[in-house]
Write a protein that holds these residues in place. Structure first.
Motif, PDB file in Angstrom:
ATOM      1  N   LYS A 239       0.830  -1.204   0.000  1.00 29.95           N
ATOM      2  CA  LYS A 239       0.000   0.000   0.000  1.00 29.95           C
ATOM      3  C   LYS A 239       0.866   1.257   0.000  1.00 29.95           C
ATOM      4  CE  LYS A 239      -3.606  -2.414   2.583  1.00 29.95           C
ATOM      5  NZ  LYS A 239      -4.372  -2.464   3.850  1.00 29.95           N
ATOM      6  N   ALA A 240       1.977   1.206   0.717  1.00 33.37           N
ATOM      7  CA  ALA A 240       2.865   2.369   0.756  1.00 33.37           C
ATOM      8  C   ALA A 240       3.493   2.628  -0.609  1.00 33.37           C
ATOM      9  CB  ALA A 240       3.953   2.160   1.807  1.00 33.37           C
ATOM     10  N   MET A 241       3.848   1.555  -1.331  1.00 35.89           N
ATOM     11  CA  MET A 241       4.389   1.718  -2.686  1.00 35.89           C
ATOM     12  C   MET A 241       3.420   2.480  -3.569  1.00 35.89           C
ATOM     13  SD  MET A 241       6.065  -2.000  -3.585  1.00 35.89           S
ATOM     14  CE  MET A 241       6.391  -1.485  -5.286  1.00 35.89           C
ATOM     15  N   VAL A 242       2.151   2.112  -3.480  1.00 35.45           N
ATOM     16  CA  VAL A 242       1.138   2.727  -4.331  1.00 35.45           C
ATOM     17  C   VAL A 242       0.846   4.148  -3.874  1.00 35.45           C
ATOM     18  CG1 VAL A 242      -1.253   2.564  -5.111  1.00 35.45           C
ATOM     19  CG2 VAL A 242       0.132   0.490  -4.892  1.00 35.45           C
ATOM     20  N   ASN A 243       0.654   4.333  -2.586  1.00 32.34           N
ATOM     21  CA  ASN A 243       0.284   5.653  -2.080  1.00 32.34           C
ATOM     22  C   ASN A 243       1.404   6.673  -2.261  1.00 32.34           C
ATOM     23  OD1 ASN A 243      -2.459   5.832  -0.501  1.00 32.34           O
ATOM     24  ND2 ASN A 243      -1.669   3.779  -0.114  1.00 32.34           N
ATOM     25  N   ASN A 244       2.639   6.269  -2.015  1.00 26.96           N
ATOM     26  CA  ASN A 244       3.756   7.211  -2.155  1.00 26.96           C
ATOM     27  C   ASN A 244       3.915   7.691  -3.585  1.00 26.96           C
ATOM     28  OD1 ASN A 244       4.233   6.817   0.519  1.00 26.96           O
ATOM     29  ND2 ASN A 244       6.255   5.895   0.295  1.00 26.96           N
ATOM     30  N   TYR A 245       3.669   6.816  -4.537  1.00 18.45           N
ATOM     31  CA  TYR A 245       3.882   7.179  -5.930  1.00 18.45           C
ATOM     32  C   TYR A 245       2.743   8.035  -6.471  1.00 18.45           C
ATOM     33  CZ  TYR A 245       6.418   6.430 -10.305  1.00 18.45           C
ATOM     34  OH  TYR A 245       7.182   6.599 -11.431  1.00 18.45           O
ATOM     35  N   SER A 246       1.583   7.982  -5.830  1.00 14.41           N
ATOM     36  CA  SER A 246       0.392   8.628  -6.387  1.00 14.41           C
ATOM     37  C   SER A 246       0.426  10.148  -6.282  1.00 14.41           C
ATOM     38  CB  SER A 246      -0.874   8.097  -5.700  1.00 14.41           C
ATOM     39  OG  SER A 246      -0.879   8.469  -4.333  1.00 14.41           O
ATOM     40  N   ASP A 247       1.363  10.719  -5.531  1.00 15.39           N
ATOM     41  CA  ASP A 247       1.480  12.183  -5.492  1.00 15.39           C
ATOM     42  C   ASP A 247       2.785  12.635  -6.132  1.00 15.39           C
ATOM     43  OD1 ASP A 247       3.356  11.424  -3.659  1.00 15.39           O
ATOM     44  OD2 ASP A 247       2.613  12.679  -2.012  1.00 15.39           O
ATOM     45  N   ASN A 248       3.299  11.807  -7.028  1.00 18.66           N
ATOM     46  CA  ASN A 248       4.593  12.063  -7.648  1.00 18.66           C
ATOM     47  C   ASN A 248       4.391  12.902  -8.911  1.00 18.66           C
ATOM     48  OD1 ASN A 248       7.217  11.963  -8.479  1.00 18.66           O
ATOM     49  ND2 ASN A 248       7.168   9.830  -9.121  1.00 18.66           N
ATOM     50  N   LEU A 249       4.693  14.176  -8.843  1.00 15.78           N
ATOM     51  CA  LEU A 249       4.530  15.036 -10.013  1.00 15.78           C
ATOM     52  C   LEU A 249       5.586  14.733 -11.067  1.00 15.78           C
ATOM     53  CD1 LEU A 249       3.061  17.383 -11.377  1.00 15.78           C
ATOM     54  CD2 LEU A 249       4.673  18.945 -10.256  1.00 15.78           C
ATOM     55  N   VAL A 250       6.810  14.421 -10.639  1.00 19.14           N
ATOM     56  CA  VAL A 250       7.874  14.054 -11.568  1.00 19.14           C
ATOM     57  C   VAL A 250       7.817  12.540 -11.754  1.00 19.14           C
ATOM     58  CG1 VAL A 250      10.350  14.086 -12.033  1.00 19.14           C
ATOM     59  CG2 VAL A 250       9.287  15.975 -10.766  1.00 19.14           C
ATOM     60  N   PRO A 251       7.466  12.048 -12.946  1.00 20.48           N
ATOM     61  CA  PRO A 251       7.259  10.609 -13.116  1.00 20.48           C
ATOM     62  C   PRO A 251       8.570   9.836 -13.146  1.00 20.48           C
ATOM     63  CG  PRO A 251       6.997  11.745 -15.207  1.00 20.48           C
ATOM     64  CD  PRO A 251       7.200  12.804 -14.164  1.00 20.48           C
ATOM     65  N   PHE A 252       8.445   8.510 -13.114  1.00 18.59           N
ATOM     66  CA  PHE A 252       9.542   7.558 -13.309  1.00 18.59           C
ATOM     67  C   PHE A 252      10.482   7.476 -12.099  1.00 18.59           C
ATOM     68  CE2 PHE A 252       8.878   9.894 -17.405  1.00 18.59           C
ATOM     69  CZ  PHE A 252       7.941   9.006 -17.905  1.00 18.59           C
TER      70      PHE A 252
END
Length: 987
Positions: A239-252
């Motif tokens: 869940k942390a993997m998904v949630n942390n990435y979901s506010d990532n403005l700079v992709p990749f």
């Protein structure tokens, strides 16, 4: 005008009865039911199915959203379609959340065979995509409030596919119920062999690869990675993997995300994953080796895909697809090499009869939009190949004992039935009809008695072997347990059945003695063994290893040197349930479920509802929701916009663009509008495609500008270039041969909209009518360097004198032939001939320069909307554009290319998200000329050269074809030495 009217009327007459739908058959009538969180769209015949489905969808909604702690902000559109005999589903989160589900259930061992409710399983996978990919928090969410559902504002979508597909495949898996790929013997077989061969490095798995296991890599590596994370770090880490990435403005930033969750980078985590896999499979591999391997001789070494397999005497027939060439039925005579008998479509199944030869079921496109299996027959040597049914939906077919009747499995709305057909494919009667979504897999006809044996799936019982009596028309179970028994085949004497099963978690070949019920294990392999057949004194089968599937053979009647239970009732896993009333029940068959199998695993994901996390039971299963006719408008409204700007010394253009389509993709549109503040003119374009009636319609308009300056560099004129097209497209689609008929009206206008101190130029009008005929059979395979075989042919006629007011009056005819000749391995000879003729005063042809061949609009499948008309510029490598000697009313161009592989790299980097798939070379020869009168050019301008081509993967999932080339023009006057870089294929 009269010369133009005749071809229009002829084509209209020819095409008048053809339905042109590409995405969905326009003959279908669609309805919609709306639930709290979904709009479910279904076509005629699916009403009851949709009403049974929606409570399950709402149940899965609660589970999936609770698991990832995210609830989509809009309702999800779900399309249920029975237009395919294959089992699949897919998801889109742009421009809105939508899921398309194929209602046909799996009918073979191919990784999807472990299910209890097909639609629920595939929906669980696809809806997890919706929850995962639509999760947007923080800064990206703020930008979405301004720009809408812009494709660049879905952070979770900008990850390698193994993350995206792995999480969804992990979600579909329920270890306690033996459901989903993550616990299947098939996927474990594949990953066991990957682990033994050495896990593919992360920099390779991050991008699409053609090497085996090719398209399965994201699902395979992904699902076990998330199982590893669950076992070592728990679901909180997922869940942390998904949630942390979901506010990532700079992709990749996938490696940074791993550091924030696991306090180490993905490469280090990947090494832990590899060690975890060795620990997972180590005891199983040791046990298999300790018992003694029984594998036999490897008769083929290509790997990739193979199977099914049949025998005729000592001859071994099998299906093979090696990733480089067309799928084919091949035969091995004795111990000789395999030779091709017949080229076939992907996913073909077949059976053999000693007198009648091959009986095949092949998928084929039906009515342009459907994909159904049909029955074909051919002699044992591949001759006299002919089609017996059209849109028949027969997924399996076998001859009866005499060979004068065909017994076939018919598929419709997820239900199977057994039909009896005559030798020419005409249906005589229905022998049996399923009542509860039962699925019939591979069948085999007894050589002695009027009955067949098949692998049959039944709800709560899974896959078992059953006997169907053709006289009493009843089923009798031979096995009843949760192990998967599949691919039965009678021995030549009719006394036993050979089949594949995963009793101990590994697919092996077994023999079932019909008189005693004794089961004997015949192989003991590290990978898997499938599709057995007795070929003389040999047992032939398809074996799996790390390279894929190959043909193996070993002595036919010697059991494997292992201790095994010899009775049918002693299987170790799973559950059995009573079969339906259509089965003749025998007291010898055990129906019980072992008590030990009722215990849930402590390591099962909470997502599936099999742990201590409370999950509400499915309710309202009997409630019938009202339906309404399908409306495209809820999904057709624009959902995003993109800013557009162009600022230079001559233009200051600011504007916006958007695009969209409805969930059935009947309507597709795109538009861009900008205002040039420096030149005070609006510019832009808009396209619309309708895919619902005959014919498919395309409408497009555009405006661009041309700027004129004086010798003091002052702007003196702004001229508008306005284009409009109305196009009707009629496709005739099949898997092997695609035809397209295009009818178009094109209007072009050039006129002054601003001038300063110079005379106004005359308005130029070009009104063009055009017709085109296209044929395409060229194929590209996973291991191809380019299109590898087949041809692409087009014939185009344009008339720019329809109304008598065109500036460039005249007619143009263009014929083009591209031929792709496979040589050996991945090498290809590519040939191209283009001939163009103009009459009166049309726009001239222009040779020279480097033109890319990437002109296909992505809005419609199969390249339906490829730009064909008003094309006058053609490449002639080694020469610059614009030479008067290369501009003329008529044109001829010849190209020959020898394309060859250099290296298959399949490696890249995480950041930047960039990788090399393969590098290949091209040696080319071009010759072209133009003329204004006569029958041909007075002089051909020739060029030779070399291209170094690279297929690049950017953003993990987008493949670009790039070429660095050197061309030498051989003409002493106009020829040049040119170095060029091009994105896109030449032809």
């Amino acid at each position: 005008m009269s010369r133009w009217l005749l071809p229009i009327l002829l084509l209209w007459a020819i095409c008048g009865n053809v339905e042109a739908g590409v995405y969905h058959d326009p003959d279908l009538t669609w309805q919609t039911i709306e639930t709290a969180h979904f709009r479910i769209h279904y076509h005629n015949g699916e009403a009851a199915l949709a009403q049974r489905f929606w409570p399950k969808a709402e149940h899965i909604y609660e589970q999936s959203c609770k698991y990832l702690d995210w609830y989509p902000r809009e309702k999800t559109d779900v399309v249920l379609t029975d237009e395919f005999d294959l089992s699949n589903g897919y998801t889109r989160v742009f421009p809105y959340d939508s899921i398309i589900l194929y209602v046909s259930a799996p009918d073979a061992v191919n990784s999807l065979e472990t299910y209890d409710d097909w639609l629920a399983l595939v929906f669980r996978h696809e809806f997890l995509h919706v929850v995962h990919l639509s999760m947007v928090r923080g800064v990206p969410r703020g930008f979405q409030r301004v720009f809408g559902r812009h494709p660049l504002l879905f952070p979770n979508a900008y990850q390698p596919r193994w993350v995206i597909e792995g999480l969804a495949t992990y979600a579909e898996t329920d270890a306690r119920k033996h459901v989903g790929r993550g616990q299947s013997s098939y996927f474990n077989m594949m990953m066991r062999m990957e682990s033994l061969a050495g896990l593919k490095p992360l920099r390779r798995v991050n991008q699409p690869i053609g090497s085996w296991p090719a398209g399965d890599v994201p699902y395979l590596y992904g699902v076990f990675f998330f199982e590893f994370v669950h076992d070592k770090y728990g679901d909180k880490a997922i869940k942390a993997m998904v949630n942390n990435y979901s506010d990532n403005l700079v992709p990749f930033r996938i490696n940074s995300n791993a550091f924030s969750v696991f306090h180490e980078g993905l490469p280090a985590l990947w090494n832990e994953y590899a060690a975890w896999l060795k620990q997972k499979y180590g005891p199983q591999v040791a046990s298999i080796k300790q018992a003694g391997l029984r594998v036999g001789d490897n008769l083929t070494g290509q790997g990739y895909q193979a199977g099914p397999l049949r025998s005729l005497g000592r001859r071994i027939y099998f299906y093979e697809f090696n990733g480089e060439r067309h799928p084919a039925i091949k035969v091995i005579d004795g111990t000789g090499p395999a030779r091709t008998v017949l080229e076939v479509n992907p996913h073909t199944r077949f059976s053999l009869h000693r007198d009648k030869g091959l009986l095949l079921t092949e998928p084929e496109i039906c009515r342009n939009a459907r994909l159904y299996f049909d029955i074909y027959r051919a002699d044992a040597d591949g001759g006299n190949y002919r089609r017996l049914t059209h849109c028949g939906r027969y997924r399996y077919a076998i001859w009866n004992g005499k060979g004068d009747r065909i017994i076939a499995v018919h598929n419709d709305l997820g239900n199977n039935q057994l039909d009896l057909l005559d030798a020419n494919g005409k249906k005589l009667e229905t022998l049996w009809q399923s009542k509860n979504k039962e699925q019939i897999g591979q069948m085999s006809m007894s050589p002695l008695q009027p009955y067949l044996v098949a692998s049959v799936w039944r709800a709560h019982a899974g896959w078992n072997l059953e006997k169907f009596d053709l006289q009493t028309r009843t089923w009798t179970p031979l096995t009843q347990d949760a192990a998967i028994e599949a691919e039965p085949q009678f021995t030549p004497d009719g006394q036993a059945i050979l089949y594949s099963a995963d009793y101990d978690g590994v697919y092996n070949i077994y023999r079932y003695d019909l008189a005693t019920g004794k089961r004997t294990k015949l192989t003991n392999v590290l990978g898997g063994a499938f599709f057995p057949a007795q070929a003389g004194d040999r047992l032939a089968y398809i074996g799996y290893r790390e390279k894929g599937f190959d043909v193996y053979a070993l002595p036919a009647n010697t059991p494997a040197p292992v201790v095994a239970d010899t009775t049918v009732a002693g299987k170790a896993k799973g559950q059995a349930a009573p079969v339906s009333d259509s089965v003749a029940k025998t007291p010898a068959a055990s129906m019980s479920k072992p008590a030990a199998d009722q215990q849930p695993s402590d390591k099962t994901s909470t997502l599936t509802g099999t742990s201590a996390v409370p999950v509400k039971p499915i309710t309202n299963t009997d409630k019938v929701l009202p339906s309404r006719p399908y409306s495209p408008w809820p999904s057709l409204v624009p959902r995003y916009w993109s800013p557009y700007f162009l600022v230079d010394s001559q233009r200051t253009q600011l504007g916006l663009s958007t695009s969209g389509f409805d969930v059935l993709q009947r309507h597709t549109y795109g538009a861009a509008l900008a205002y040039d503040f420096k030149n005070h003119v609006a510019v832009g374009n808009a396209d619309y495609i309708y895919d619902g009636l005959w014919p498919l319609l395309h409408v497009g308009i555009s405006r661009d500008t041309s700027l004129y300056i004086d010798n003091k560099n002052n702007l003196v004129r702004v001229r508008a270039n306005d284009d409009a097209i109305l196009e009707a497209i009629v496709p005739f689609l099949s898997l092997e041969h695609n035809w397209f008929v295009h009818l178009a009206m094109i209007k072009q206008t050039d006129h002054d909209i601003w001038n300063n101190g110079v005379p106004r130029l005359q308005d130029v009008h070009n009104d063009m009518g055009a017709v085109a005929l296209r044929y395409n059979s060229a194929k590209t395979y996973p291991l191809s360097v380019s299109r590898s075989d087949g041809r692409d042919v087009r014939l185009i006629y344009e008339d720019s004198d329809l109304y008598g007011n065109s500036y460039n009056k005249g007619q143009v005819t263009v014929g083009e032939w591209r031929e792709f000749v496979p040589l050996w391995g991945e090498q290809v000879l590519a040939l191209r001939v283009v001939e163009g003729h103009g009459q009166h005063n049309p726009s001239p042809f222009r040779l020279g320069g480097i033109q890319s061949d990437n002109t296909v609009l992505s809005a419609i499948a199969y390249g339906v909307t490829e730009k064909l008309f008003n094309k006058r510029d053609y490449s002639l490598r080694g020469y610059s554009e614009g030479h008067s000697q290369l501009i003329g009313k008529n044109m001829r161009l010849i190209s020959a290319e020898y394309r060859f592989p250099i290296a298959r790299i399949e490696h890249g980097w995480m950041v930047p998200p960039f990788g090399f798939n393969q590098v290949h070379g091209t040696l080319f020869y071009d010759a072209g000329g133009v003329w204004n009168s006569g029958n041909g050019p007075q002089h051909y301008y020739r060029g030779v050269g070399f291209e170094l081509n690279a297929d690049l993967d950017v953003f993990y999932n987008i493949r670009l074809h790039t070429s660095l080339g050197f061309a030498k023009g051989l003409d002493k006057t106009l020829g040049e030495d040119k170095v060029y870089l091009r994105v896109g294929a030449q032809f």
